[in-house]
Write a protein that holds these residues in place. Structure first.
Motif, PDB file in Angstrom:
ATOM      1  N   TYR A   1       0.806  -1.221   0.000  1.00  0.00           N
ATOM      2  CA  TYR A   1       0.000   0.000   0.000  1.00  0.00           C
ATOM      3  C   TYR A   1       0.839   1.271   0.000  1.00  0.00           C
ATOM      4  CZ  TYR A   1      -3.934  -3.020   0.529  1.00  0.00           C
ATOM      5  OH  TYR A   1      -4.883  -3.989   0.290  1.00  0.00           O
ATOM      6  N   ASP A   2       2.098   1.188   0.390  1.00  0.00           N
ATOM      7  CA  ASP A   2       2.980   2.349   0.417  1.00  0.00           C
ATOM      8  C   ASP A   2       3.486   2.602  -1.005  1.00  0.00           C
ATOM      9  OD1 ASP A   2       4.587   4.452   1.182  1.00  0.00           O
ATOM     10  OD2 ASP A   2       6.139   3.171   2.073  1.00  0.00           O
ATOM     11  N   LYS A   3       2.591   3.056  -1.860  1.00  0.00           N
ATOM     12  CA  LYS A   3       2.879   3.214  -3.289  1.00  0.00           C
ATOM     13  C   LYS A   3       4.003   4.208  -3.565  1.00  0.00           C
ATOM     14  CE  LYS A   3      -0.327   0.422  -4.791  1.00  0.00           C
ATOM     15  NZ  LYS A   3       0.054  -0.881  -5.271  1.00  0.00           N
ATOM     16  N   ASP A   4       4.095   5.270  -2.759  1.00  0.00           N
ATOM     17  CA  ASP A   4       5.149   6.246  -2.992  1.00  0.00           C
ATOM     18  C   ASP A   4       6.439   5.885  -2.247  1.00  0.00           C
ATOM     19  OD1 ASP A   4       4.423   6.862  -0.379  1.00  0.00           O
ATOM     20  OD2 ASP A   4       3.714   8.887  -0.852  1.00  0.00           O
ATOM     21  N   GLU A   5       6.443   4.747  -1.576  1.00  0.00           N
ATOM     22  CA  GLU A   5       7.626   4.182  -0.915  1.00  0.00           C
ATOM     23  C   GLU A   5       8.308   5.174   0.024  1.00  0.00           C
ATOM     24  OE1 GLU A   5      10.076   2.548  -4.013  1.00  0.00           O
ATOM     25  OE2 GLU A   5       8.561   1.052  -4.550  1.00  0.00           O
TER      26      GLU A   5
END
Length: 133
Positions: free
Chosen positions: A27-31
């Protein structure tokens, strides 16, 4: 029989932590190491069928490890599950883990794609299914 999610000292087991870390990373797409509003709502919607309410979000920002601008940190994500599991709601934690493709041994049996709500293979398949004649 399912493996344990918490140890005798009430800490999450290494297997449970590993599974939750993998889910967090989906879910942490932007890392950036934190779940922003959109990422957190995508998690809630996939996991529970609906986004978090404003009250839920306020509870998260108030009681869990978050950035100054309200993003849920990885540590806060772990806290959320530790609190839920240790409060006697282990069944809910298992429901969430299974929803994300984990089996009773905390092995990823099927990886789900939160963007499409479709199950994807846990590991890439080299062979393609041949059409039947």
């Amino acid at each position: 029989m399912a493996v344990e999610l918490v140890q005798d000292d009430m800490e999450l087991t290494p297997g449970c932590e590993a599974a939750l870390n993998e889910i967090f990373e989906r879910y942490d797409k932007d890392e950036d190491g934190a779940l922003n509003y959109e990422e957190l709502q995508a998690f809630a919607t996939f996991t529970n069928g609906e986004p978090f309410s404003e009250n839920d979000l306020e509870d998260i920002r108030t009681n869990l490890e978050c950035t100054n601008d309200g993003k849920l940190l990885r540590e806060g994500f772990m806290q959320m599950y530790s609190l839920q599991t240790n409060a006697g709601d282990e069944d809910e934690t298992w429901k969430d883990l299974k929803m994300h493709g984990y089996n009773a041994e905390l092995k990823l049996s099927k990886k789900t794609d939160p963007e499409t709500s479709v199950e994807a293979p846990a590991e890439s398949k080299e062979q393609q299914t041949q059409p039947s004649d």
